[in-house]
Write a protein that holds these residues in place. Structure first.
Motif, PDB file in Angstrom:
ATOM      1  N   LEU A   1       0.834  -1.052  -0.166  1.00  0.00           N
ATOM      2  CA  LEU A   1       0.190  -0.123   0.218  1.00  0.00           C
ATOM      3  C   LEU A   1       0.814   1.079   0.004  1.00  0.00           C
ATOM      4  O   LEU A   1       0.554   2.144  -0.775  1.00  0.00           O
ATOM      5  N   LEU A   2       1.993   1.197   0.848  1.00  0.00           N
ATOM      6  CA  LEU A   2       2.593   2.476   0.848  1.00  0.00           C
ATOM      7  C   LEU A   2       3.433   2.570  -0.621  1.00  0.00           C
ATOM      8  O   LEU A   2       3.461   3.712  -1.073  1.00  0.00           O
ATOM      9  N   ARG A   3       3.953   1.606  -1.034  1.00  0.00           N
ATOM     10  CA  ARG A   3       4.709   1.492  -2.311  1.00  0.00           C
ATOM     11  C   ARG A   3       3.648   2.315  -3.477  1.00  0.00           C
ATOM     12  O   ARG A   3       4.107   3.157  -4.367  1.00  0.00           O
ATOM     13  N   ASN A   4       2.699   1.803  -3.549  1.00  0.00           N
ATOM     14  CA  ASN A   4       1.593   2.216  -4.516  1.00  0.00           C
ATOM     15  C   ASN A   4       1.358   3.567  -4.468  1.00  0.00           C
ATOM     16  O   ASN A   4       1.283   4.357  -5.342  1.00  0.00           O
ATOM     17  N   THR A   5       0.935   3.691  -3.242  1.00  0.00           N
ATOM     18  CA  THR A   5       0.650   5.361  -2.830  1.00  0.00           C
ATOM     19  C   THR A   5       1.578   6.247  -3.222  1.00  0.00           C
ATOM     20  O   THR A   5       1.360   7.279  -3.843  1.00  0.00           O
ATOM     21  N   THR A   6       2.974   5.898  -2.726  1.00  0.00           N
ATOM     22  CA  THR A   6       4.012   6.826  -2.722  1.00  0.00           C
ATOM     23  C   THR A   6       4.307   6.930  -4.250  1.00  0.00           C
ATOM     24  O   THR A   6       4.715   7.951  -4.628  1.00  0.00           O
ATOM     25  N   MET A   7       4.303   5.746  -5.061  1.00  0.00           N
ATOM     26  CA  MET A   7       4.891   5.651  -6.489  1.00  0.00           C
ATOM     27  C   MET A   7       3.812   6.584  -7.211  1.00  0.00           C
ATOM     28  O   MET A   7       4.389   7.528  -8.367  1.00  0.00           O
ATOM     29  N   ILE A   8       2.481   6.386  -6.974  1.00  0.00           N
ATOM     30  CA  ILE A   8       1.526   7.253  -7.917  1.00  0.00           C
ATOM     31  C   ILE A   8       1.589   8.764  -7.445  1.00  0.00           C
ATOM     32  O   ILE A   8       1.943   9.437  -8.465  1.00  0.00           O
ATOM     33  N   SER A   9       1.883   9.068  -6.156  1.00  0.00           N
ATOM     34  CA  SER A   9       1.985  10.435  -5.891  1.00  0.00           C
ATOM     35  C   SER A   9       3.318  10.989  -6.338  1.00  0.00           C
ATOM     36  O   SER A   9       3.527  12.132  -6.886  1.00  0.00           O
ATOM     37  N   LEU A  10       4.292  10.361  -6.316  1.00  0.00           N
ATOM     38  CA  LEU A  10       5.534  10.847  -6.996  1.00  0.00           C
ATOM     39  C   LEU A  10       5.487  11.037  -8.410  1.00  0.00           C
ATOM     40  O   LEU A  10       6.134  11.916  -8.724  1.00  0.00           O
ATOM     41  N   MET A  11       4.997  10.033  -9.080  1.00  0.00           N
ATOM     42  CA  MET A  11       4.772  10.379 -10.432  1.00  0.00           C
ATOM     43  C   MET A  11       4.151  11.482 -10.881  1.00  0.00           C
ATOM     44  O   MET A  11       4.136  12.311 -11.899  1.00  0.00           O
ATOM     45  N   SER A  12       3.009  11.560  -9.920  1.00  0.00           N
ATOM     46  CA  SER A  12       2.006  12.924 -10.232  1.00  0.00           C
ATOM     47  C   SER A  12       2.952  14.160  -9.882  1.00  0.00           C
ATOM     48  O   SER A  12       2.532  15.320 -10.676  1.00  0.00           O
ATOM     49  N   LEU A  13       3.763  14.117  -9.139  1.00  0.00           N
ATOM     50  CA  LEU A  13       4.725  15.261  -8.578  1.00  0.00           C
ATOM     51  C   LEU A  13       5.655  15.425  -9.572  1.00  0.00           C
ATOM     52  O   LEU A  13       5.888  16.898  -9.861  1.00  0.00           O
ATOM     53  N   LEU A  14       6.236  14.590 -10.355  1.00  0.00           N
ATOM     54  CA  LEU A  14       7.255  14.743 -11.354  1.00  0.00           C
ATOM     55  C   LEU A  14       6.673  15.166 -12.549  1.00  0.00           C
ATOM     56  O   LEU A  14       7.229  16.026 -13.365  1.00  0.00           O
ATOM     57  N   PHE A  15       5.332  14.538 -13.019  1.00  0.00           N
ATOM     58  CA  PHE A  15       4.995  14.592 -14.315  1.00  0.00           C
ATOM     59  C   PHE A  15       3.501  15.716 -14.373  1.00  0.00           C
ATOM     60  O   PHE A  15       3.737  16.303 -15.467  1.00  0.00           O
ATOM     61  N   PHE A  16       2.901  15.745 -13.412  1.00  0.00           N
ATOM     62  CA  PHE A  16       1.867  16.332 -13.544  1.00  0.00           C
ATOM     63  C   PHE A  16       1.968  17.884 -13.005  1.00  0.00           C
ATOM     64  O   PHE A  16       1.621  18.847 -13.578  1.00  0.00           O
ATOM     65  N   PHE A  17       2.642  17.790 -11.810  1.00  0.00           N
ATOM     66  CA  PHE A  17       2.876  19.052 -11.118  1.00  0.00           C
ATOM     67  C   PHE A  17       3.423  20.306 -12.348  1.00  0.00           C
ATOM     68  O   PHE A  17       3.146  21.445 -12.113  1.00  0.00           O
ATOM     69  N   PRO A  18       4.428  19.957 -12.877  1.00  0.00           N
ATOM     70  CA  PRO A  18       5.275  20.947 -13.610  1.00  0.00           C
ATOM     71  C   PRO A  18       4.270  21.167 -14.842  1.00  0.00           C
ATOM     72  O   PRO A  18       4.350  22.431 -15.588  1.00  0.00           O
ATOM     73  N   MET A  19       3.455  20.560 -15.338  1.00  0.00           N
ATOM     74  CA  MET A  19       2.371  20.777 -16.814  1.00  0.00           C
ATOM     75  C   MET A  19       1.589  21.915 -16.494  1.00  0.00           C
ATOM     76  O   MET A  19       1.683  22.728 -17.527  1.00  0.00           O
ATOM     77  N   PRO A  20       0.954  22.428 -15.489  1.00  0.00           N
ATOM     78  CA  PRO A  20       0.405  23.789 -15.410  1.00  0.00           C
ATOM     79  C   PRO A  20       1.222  24.908 -15.539  1.00  0.00           C
ATOM     80  O   PRO A  20       0.888  26.069 -16.141  1.00  0.00           O
TER      81      PRO A  20
END
Length: 316
Positions: free
Chosen positions: A87-106
Motif C-alpha cells: 500500500l505504501l509503495r503504490n501510494t508513494t509511487m503514484i504520488s511521486l509520478m504525479s509530482l514529477l510529471f503532472f505538477f510541472p505541466m500547469p
C-alpha cells in the motif's frame, strides 16, 4: 514592581483596544470571511473529534464515549500487516509520478499560454483546456475504456488496422501508474494554470520592456523574469501538494482498478474503503486515515521549514 505591572497592564489594554479597533474598521471583511470560517469549523474541525475512535474498539451501539480504549493496537495492526508495504509503495509511487510529471505541466502550459498574443484565440484555448476539469472521474474512466480497451478500444482498432498487435493498456500492471498520471494531466492541467496565469499577470511589464532593450529574447525573458516572479507561488503550491502525498484520489483509482492490476493499484484509500465501508472496521480504517494525515502534516512542516531556510516565504 508596581510600575512594571502598570506598564504591562497598559500594554495589554492597548493591545485589546487596537484589536477592537481593527475589528470595527474591517468589520465587512470579517463578515465576508464568516461563511468560510463557519464551513471549516463545522465540516473540518468538528469532525476531527471522530479521530478518537482510532484508539478505541469502536462500536456504533456503544458510541464514542462508552467504546473500549485499545491505545495503539490498530496502528500496530496496520504496520504489521503484510499489505502495508504494498500500500505504501503504490501510494508513494503514484504520488511521486504525479509530482514529477503532472505538477510541472500547469506551469509550463501557463508560460506557453502567456506567450499567445491573439486574445480571442487565447480565450478559446483556455476554455478548451479548462473543460476536462468539470468532467467527473466516471466520465474520464469511460472515455479511457473507449480509447484503450483491448477488444474495442479506438487506439487498438487503429493499431490492428495497420497490422500491429493490440496492446493491453488497461490490464497491464506496468502501464497502470502511467495511465493514472496521463489522466490527471489531461483532466487538470488547464485548471491548474489559473493560479499561475494570475501570478504572471502581476509581473511588472516594464521588466519585459527593459529586457527587450537589453536584447533578451522571449525564452530569456521567461527564464530570468517570469519564472522568478512566480517562484513563490510555485513553492507554496508544491508544499501544499506534499501535504496530500498520501491522497492519490479514491475515485480515479477505484474506477480504473481491476483484478489484473490490483497488485499495483491498491492504495490506502481503496484499503480504507474495503476495511471501513465494506467490512465495518471503523476504528481500524480511521487509524489508517490518521496515519496518512500525520505523514502529510510532517511533510508540510518539514518542507515549509526548508523553504524558510532558503529565504522563501513558505505557507506560514
Amino acid at each position: 514592581m508596581y510600575s512594571q505591572r502598570g506598564a504591562t497592564g497598559f500594554k495589554e489594554k492597548g493591545k485589546r483596544k487596537s484589536l477592537w479597533h481593527g475589528l470595527r474598521r474591517d468589520k465587512f471583511l470579517y463578515l465576508l470571511m464568516l461563511p468560510g470560517l463557519v464551513f471549516f469549523i463545522l465540516f473540518k474541525y468538528v469532525p476531527m473529534w471522530g479521530i478518537v475512535i482510532a484508539f478505541q474498539d469502536y462500536s456504533p451501539y456503544l458510541g464514542v464515549v462508552q467504546s473500549k480504549w485499545v491505545g495503539f493496537e490498530h496502528f500496530n495492526r496496520l504496520f504489521s500487516n503484510p499489505d502495508f508495504v504494498k500500500l505504501l509503495r503504490n501510494t508513494t509511487m503514484i504520488s511521486l509520478m504525479s509530482l514529477l510529471f503532472f505538477f510541472p505541466m500547469p506551469i509550463i502550459f501557463s508560460l506557453l499560454l502567456n506567450e499567445v498574443r491573439n486574445v480571442v484565440f487565447k480565450r478559446i484555448l483556455q476554455s478548451i483546456v479548462y473543460l476536462p476539469h468539470f468532467l467527473s472521474w466516471v466520465i474520464i474512466a469511460g472515455i479511457t475504456f473507449l480509447l484503450f480497451s483491448q477488444t474495442s478500444g479506438i487506439v487498438n482498432l487503429l493499431l490492428a488496422s495497420y497490422g500491429e498487435d493490440k496492446v493491453d493498456f488497461l490490464t497491464n500492471s506496468d502501464m497502470f501508474w502511467w495511465l493514472l498520471t496521463a489522466q490527471s494531466i489531461w483532466k487538470d492541467t488547464g485548471w491548474g494554470t489559473i493560479i499561475f496565469l494570475a501570478a504572471i499577470a502581476g509581473v511588472d511589464p516594464q521588466q519585459f520592456e527593459a529586457a527587450k532593450i537589453d536584447g533578451a529574447n522571449r525564452l530569456r525573458q521567461v527564464w530570468h523574469i517570469t519564472l522568478p516572479a512566480i517562484r513563490s507561488v510555485i513553492l507554496i503550491l508544491l508544499i501544499l501538494r506534499l501535504g496530500h502525498v498520501m491522497d492519490v484520489g479514491f475515485e480515479q483509482v477505484f474506477l480504473m482498478m481491476n483484478g489484473a492490476v490490483s497488485e499495483v493499484a491498491d492504495v490506502f484509500e481503496t484499503y480504507v474503503y474495503r476495511m471501513g465501508i465494506q467490512s465495518g472496521q471503523f476504528s481500524y480504517s480511521t487509524a489508517v486515515g490518521l496515519f496518512k494525515s500525520v505523514i502529510g502534516l510532517v511533510l508540510v512542516i518539514v518542507s515549509n521549514r526548508i523553504a524558510k531556510r532558503l529565504g522563501e516565504e513558505g505557507v506560514y
